[in-house]
Design a protein around this motif. Structure first.
Motif, short mmCIF file in Angstrom:
data_model
loop_
_atom_site.label_atom_id
_atom_site.label_comp_id
_atom_site.label_asym_id
_atom_site.label_seq_id
_atom_site.Cartn_x
_atom_site.Cartn_y
_atom_site.Cartn_z
N GLY A 256 0.65 -1.21 -0.02
CA GLY A 256 0.03 -0.24 0.00
C GLY A 256 0.76 1.14 -0.10
N ARG A 257 2.12 1.16 -0.04
CA ARG A 257 2.94 2.30 -0.15
C ARG A 257 2.88 2.98 -1.33
NH1 ARG A 257 8.92 1.08 1.58
NH2 ARG A 257 8.67 3.40 1.76
N LEU A 258 2.59 2.10 -2.72
CA LEU A 258 2.69 2.99 -3.98
C LEU A 258 1.35 2.42 -4.51
CD1 LEU A 258 5.98 2.32 -5.52
CD2 LEU A 258 5.13 4.43 -4.38
N GLU A 259 0.79 3.12 -5.31
CA GLU A 259 -0.57 3.08 -6.06
C GLU A 259 -0.39 2.77 -7.49
OE1 GLU A 259 -3.65 6.08 -6.13
OE2 GLU A 259 -4.75 4.70 -4.53
N GLY A 260 -1.02 1.75 -8.15
CA GLY A 260 -1.01 1.62 -9.47
C GLY A 260 -0.42 -0.10 -9.85
N ASP A 261 -0.30 -0.14 -11.23
CA ASP A 261 0.18 -1.49 -11.60
C ASP A 261 1.80 -1.49 -11.63
OD1 ASP A 261 1.30 -3.74 -13.09
OD2 ASP A 261 -0.14 -3.18 -14.63
N PRO A 262 2.22 -2.38 -10.77
CA PRO A 262 3.93 -2.23 -10.52
C PRO A 262 4.42 -2.35 -11.87
CG PRO A 262 2.80 -4.45 -9.48
CD PRO A 262 1.68 -3.38 -9.90
N ARG A 263 3.92 -3.15 -12.98
CA ARG A 263 4.73 -3.28 -13.90
C ARG A 263 4.73 -1.70 -14.91
NH1 ARG A 263 1.34 -7.72 -16.75
NH2 ARG A 263 -0.32 -6.31 -15.65
N LEU A 264 3.36 -1.25 -14.76
CA LEU A 264 3.58 0.24 -15.20
C LEU A 264 4.18 1.06 -14.60
CD1 LEU A 264 2.19 1.86 -17.46
CD2 LEU A 264 0.35 2.36 -15.94
N ILE A 265 4.31 1.20 -13.11
CA ILE A 265 5.37 2.11 -12.54
C ILE A 265 6.84 1.56 -13.02
CG2 ILE A 265 6.11 2.60 -10.30
CD1 ILE A 265 3.30 1.77 -9.26
N ALA A 266 7.36 0.51 -12.99
CA ALA A 266 8.64 -0.04 -13.28
C ALA A 266 8.75 0.26 -14.71
CB ALA A 266 8.63 -1.50 -13.14
N TYR A 267 7.95 0.22 -15.60
CA TYR A 267 8.36 0.95 -16.96
C TYR A 267 8.58 2.33 -16.98
CZ TYR A 267 7.49 -2.99 -20.11
OH TYR A 267 7.50 -4.37 -20.73
N ALA A 268 7.64 3.23 -16.33
CA ALA A 268 7.79 4.63 -16.16
C ALA A 268 9.16 4.99 -15.43
CB ALA A 268 6.85 5.25 -15.25
N TYR A 269 9.52 4.10 -14.46
CA TYR A 269 10.71 4.40 -13.74
C TYR A 269 12.15 4.10 -14.81
CZ TYR A 269 14.17 3.68 -9.93
OH TYR A 269 15.06 3.71 -9.12
N TRP A 270 11.80 2.78 -15.40
CA TRP A 270 12.94 2.55 -16.31
C TRP A 270 13.16 3.72 -17.36
CZ3 TRP A 270 13.74 -2.95 -18.17
CH2 TRP A 270 14.95 -3.24 -18.83
N ALA A 271 11.84 4.02 -18.04
CA ALA A 271 12.18 5.18 -18.91
C ALA A 271 12.76 6.48 -18.58
CB ALA A 271 10.77 5.38 -19.58
N SER A 272 12.37 6.91 -17.21
CA SER A 272 13.12 8.08 -16.64
C SER A 272 14.28 7.80 -16.67
CB SER A 272 12.20 8.29 -15.44
OG SER A 272 10.77 8.74 -15.46
N LEU A 273 14.92 6.92 -15.90
CA LEU A 273 16.45 6.57 -15.85
C LEU A 273 17.20 6.56 -17.18
CD1 LEU A 273 16.30 4.00 -12.69
CD2 LEU A 273 16.98 6.52 -12.78
N HIS A 274 16.52 5.85 -18.07
CA HIS A 274 17.17 5.61 -19.17
C HIS A 274 17.35 7.31 -20.01
CE1 HIS A 274 18.27 4.50 -23.44
NE2 HIS A 274 17.38 5.19 -23.79
N GLY A 275 16.33 7.94 -19.74
CA GLY A 275 16.38 9.63 -20.17
C GLY A 275 17.47 10.13 -19.43
N PHE A 276 17.44 10.12 -18.20
CA PHE A 276 18.37 10.51 -17.44
C PHE A 276 19.64 10.21 -17.92
CE2 PHE A 276 21.65 10.79 -13.98
CZ PHE A 276 21.43 12.12 -13.54
N ALA A 277 20.18 8.79 -17.92
CA ALA A 277 21.50 8.17 -18.42
C ALA A 277 21.83 8.61 -19.82
CB ALA A 277 21.13 6.78 -18.53
#
Length: 216
Positions: A145-166
């Motif tokens: 209950g610490r995060l809300e949403g589909d964990p796979r969707l959150i993971a994709y958003a996280y990956w996309a953001s880190l990739h953009g930063f990198a």
């Protein structure tokens, strides 16, 4: 008659080819590299690589699979050594550090498409290993209950953001690392550091996925 190749012979040649090919593919692009050129850079005859590889695509798949494996190992080691409360920070730092430490490998991992997983199962398995680690990080957070949403969707958003930063960091389009940023003469305070930008990115991603309190 060519000699029978031992497992060690095959391993040594393939590893030597991996090192040569990673640099060649990253600097000249997959279309700008030929088997003949790889053989010349390796110091062997033009036909020798065909004793170890079907074609150039198989060499590229081997290079990318090895890169994904090193990437996954870096992330796994970082998460394993981290305090559970700090794993998100450690995971993102390990991700970015891999990209900065191995820019050729990182670009080949994500800049070159090889969609035929059936033809390159080793590559498919290596890329999925990295993805599973990122996805698994968010599953218990959503379950608790610490995060809300589909964990796979959150993971994709996280990956996309880190990739953009990198990629921005590799292109020198971000502020310099901490301790290297300069200060304008009219400003007593230095500009933001690359680390500060990454910390802000993590904060924004976390806030965006925070579970909302139930309305009364």
């Amino acid at each position: 008659m060519p000699k029978t190749l031992s497992d060690e012979d095959i391993h040594q040649f393939r590893e030597a080819m991996r090192r040569i090919a990673e640099n060649a593919f990253a600097t000249r692009g997959a279309q700008g590299v030929t088997m003949r050129e790889l053989a010349r850079e390796l110091g062997c005859s033009a036909m020798t690589p065909y004793r170890y590889f079907r074609d150039k695509d198989e060499i590229l798949a081997m290079v990318r699979a090895a890169a994904f494996t090193r990437f996954a190992q870096r992330l796994e080691a970082a998460v394993l050594a981290a305090d559970p409360a700090n794993r998100g920070t450690v995971l993102s730092d390990a991700y970015v550090l891999f990209a900065l430490d191995e820019p050729h490998a990182y670009r080949l991992m994500f800049d070159v498409a090889q969609p035929d997983d059936a033809a390159h199962p080793e590559l498919a398995a290596a890329s999925q290993r990295a993805w599973r680690l990122l996805g698994a990080h968010f599953e218990p957070l959503v379950a608790a209950g610490r995060l809300e949403g589909d964990p796979r969707l959150i993971a994709y958003a996280y990956w996309a953001s880190l990739h953009g930063f990198a990629m921005l960091a590799l292109a020198n389009q971000l502020p310099p690392p901490e301790g290297q940023q300069g200060a304008p003469e009219s400003d007593a305070h230095p500009g933001p550091s690359r680390e500060a930008v990454l910390a802000q990115l993590r904060k924004m991603l976390w806030r965006g996925a925070l579970a909302q309190p139930a309305s009364k």
